[in-house]
Write a protein that holds these residues in place. Sequence first.
Motif, PDB file in Angstrom:
ATOM      1  N   ASP A 277      14.454   4.216   0.129  1.00  0.00           N
ATOM      2  CA  ASP A 277      15.188   2.950   0.157  1.00  0.00           C
ATOM      3  C   ASP A 277      14.232   1.768   0.036  1.00  0.00           C
ATOM      4  O   ASP A 277      14.498   0.822  -0.719  1.00  0.00           O
ATOM      5  CB  ASP A 277      15.991   2.835   1.455  1.00  0.00           C
ATOM      6  N   ARG A 278      13.125   1.791   0.725  1.00  0.00           N
ATOM      7  CA  ARG A 278      12.165   0.689   0.656  1.00  0.00           C
ATOM      8  C   ARG A 278      11.555   0.577  -0.740  1.00  0.00           C
ATOM      9  O   ARG A 278      11.249  -0.520  -1.206  1.00  0.00           O
ATOM     10  CB  ARG A 278      11.069   0.885   1.700  1.00  0.00           C
TER      11      ARG A 278
ATOM     12  N   LEU B  81       7.860   6.826   5.920  1.00  0.00           N
ATOM     13  CA  LEU B  81       8.536   6.800   7.211  1.00  0.00           C
ATOM     14  C   LEU B  81       7.579   7.262   8.294  1.00  0.00           C
ATOM     15  O   LEU B  81       6.476   7.750   8.008  1.00  0.00           O
ATOM     16  CB  LEU B  81       9.764   7.704   7.161  1.00  0.00           C
ATOM     17  N   GLU B  82       7.970   7.133   9.532  1.00  0.00           N
ATOM     18  CA  GLU B  82       7.091   7.519  10.642  1.00  0.00           C
ATOM     19  C   GLU B  82       6.690   8.985  10.577  1.00  0.00           C
ATOM     20  O   GLU B  82       5.599   9.355  10.985  1.00  0.00           O
ATOM     21  CB  GLU B  82       7.773   7.218  11.988  1.00  0.00           C
TER      22      GLU B  82
ATOM     23  N   LEU C 285       3.882   6.013  -5.389  1.00  0.00           N
ATOM     24  CA  LEU C 285       3.831   5.524  -4.008  1.00  0.00           C
ATOM     25  C   LEU C 285       3.503   6.641  -3.027  1.00  0.00           C
ATOM     26  O   LEU C 285       2.900   6.410  -1.985  1.00  0.00           O
ATOM     27  CB  LEU C 285       5.159   4.864  -3.644  1.00  0.00           C
ATOM     28  N   LYS C 286       3.906   7.851  -3.365  1.00  0.00           N
ATOM     29  CA  LYS C 286       3.462   9.030  -2.626  1.00  0.00           C
ATOM     30  C   LYS C 286       3.071  10.058  -3.672  1.00  0.00           C
ATOM     31  O   LYS C 286       3.941  10.572  -4.394  1.00  0.00           O
ATOM     32  CB  LYS C 286       4.547   9.586  -1.710  1.00  0.00           C
TER      33      LYS C 286
ATOM     34  N   THR D 237       0.841  -1.191   0.000  1.00  0.00           N
ATOM     35  CA  THR D 237       0.000   0.000   0.000  1.00  0.00           C
ATOM     36  C   THR D 237       0.881   1.248   0.000  1.00  0.00           C
ATOM     37  O   THR D 237       2.085   1.178   0.294  1.00  0.00           O
ATOM     38  CB  THR D 237      -0.897   0.021   1.238  1.00  0.00           C
ATOM     39  N   GLN D 238       0.293   2.389  -0.295  1.00  0.00           N
ATOM     40  CA  GLN D 238       1.071   3.629  -0.258  1.00  0.00           C
ATOM     41  C   GLN D 238       1.646   3.868   1.141  1.00  0.00           C
ATOM     42  O   GLN D 238       2.777   4.331   1.290  1.00  0.00           O
ATOM     43  CB  GLN D 238       0.186   4.810  -0.677  1.00  0.00           C
TER      44      GLN D 238
END
Length: 578
Positions: free
Chosen positions: A123-124, A115-116, A419-420, A109-110
């Motif tokens: 990187d992911r 990150l938090e 993704l974003k 999922t997006q």
Amino acid sequence: MKSIAHLLLVSLLAFVPAMAAPRDTAAPAALPPGVAIASGHELATDAGLEILRQGGNAFDAAVAVSSTLSVVEPISSGLGGGGFFLLHDAKTGKDVFVDARETAPAAATQEAYLLENGDFNRDRATTGPWSAGIPGLPAALVHVSEKYGNLPLEKSLAPAIRIAKEGFPVYGRMVRGFAAKREVMERYPGTRAVYLPGGKPFAEGDIFRQPDLAHTLELLAEKGFDGFYRGETAQKLIKGVNDEGGKWTADELAAYQVRERAPIVFEYDGWKITTAPPPSSGGIALAEMLQILEPWDLAKLDATHRTHLVVEAMRRAYRDRTFYLGDPDFVEIPQRTLTSADYAAGLRATINPDKATPSDMLSGKQTPMEDEETTHFSIIDAQGNRVGATQTVNLLYGSGLIPPGTGVLLNDEMDDFALKPGTPNAFGVMGYDANAPEPGKRMLSSMTPTFMESDDKITVLGTPGGTRIITMVLLGILGYDDGLDAQQVAALPRYHHQWMPDVIDAETGAFTPEVVKGLRAMGHTVEVPGEEEGNSRRSSHVWGNLQTVAWDLTTNTLSGGTDPRNPVGAAKVELSKP
């Protein structure tokens, strides 16, 4: 205020007549005098010729070339990636597009790529288990062989299996790519076992053997689809991904399917162009650009004005790519409108022949490059069948992750999704809802295998190069239209514009100083290699690896062109025996 392009699209969506069917090109007077193959590696070209000599057709040869490239060009493609196969069946006259693009796992999922603090986790998205989509290339090899080939899959995969076992000499691009990716590839035990045996990376000229990959190919040859997507290989893939923190399931692998789609077909200056439909963005972009350009006699223009008009066509097509294109199984795409001559005419009307259009004037909303480490091959056989295929693992060496025991280097195609939303991917392009990830969805691509047909010539062409793929194919089409031969087309200098960022990228030597000066006077920003040090956006001063073959119907001769930028590529013609 709504943008020019947005207003044009909305107004035309209400009623756009179906695009006029291209005229039928004249049937060739004779069959080709032999076969022609161009690919990114000589061993792959030779593998295709080997299968043709054994009674295979272009489709069997495509399986041999594709699988061999998966062995000898791990930097560019492989069983852990995907691709598109454009096929022409000479017996039926039918063209079909085989879509073997990777698909998104359900867990991807997006939110999984943030990150938090809400920032994008680059990187992911580009390395390791979360960057990998479900591979499609093995399913395509099975599908093309079983549905279109003359030979059993086992025979067509034999060259790749042999080369994986016996090995091949490592070449410079592999070494340079590994050096750039070493930190990532050292993270994973399965990758270290293949690329760092004894703790040392290979050197140019070393013999690179891949016994695990040979075994994976043998299972595919023996069991077909189930040899990869179920059973031993599937279990190793799932374990390897999940042991590194990913989330793949057996059901997802087993559910993968290739899709057969109708190619995009349109006319340009007497040529019938057959090319890639969504989830490739290439065909729609080519139709827009070439139909925008058709009324101008480009051959009679000076180099500055010709380049200006081509760039303005690129700008408008890439703007539409950003907002409207995605996986047609998930998103409603206004394809009829975007490929119509009427829509192209409307876009043409917004071009000032002497001045650049700032890209932000075309921006109605919020912007999409797949890596240069992709590969393409082109084939024509003695029956007139032809194949144009482009395949990839995305960035060099893909995700860097090899699940232990498989030899399969997984892709990092998840970065080709939005993704974003509004955040550029690894190549400076971005997307929105049309290209957002969903379970089983295919990420947008730029791969553009293409056929050209006129009354006197048939060509097959394509290239790697990220979003630059589309503009390289465009320039190749224009080169053939100018009367260049296959090798001249493969060697053409290249330039590119993708709407955002609002800049013309050019290879070293693509423009004379006078053309650069003229384009800048028109308001274009032109990035010339060597003018600025430390240019982080340009990966190299040259790009692409165009492979093309051509059949001249008037002389009944075959020719091939292989990109001189790639020293291990090969285009070969073999004449039929009398």
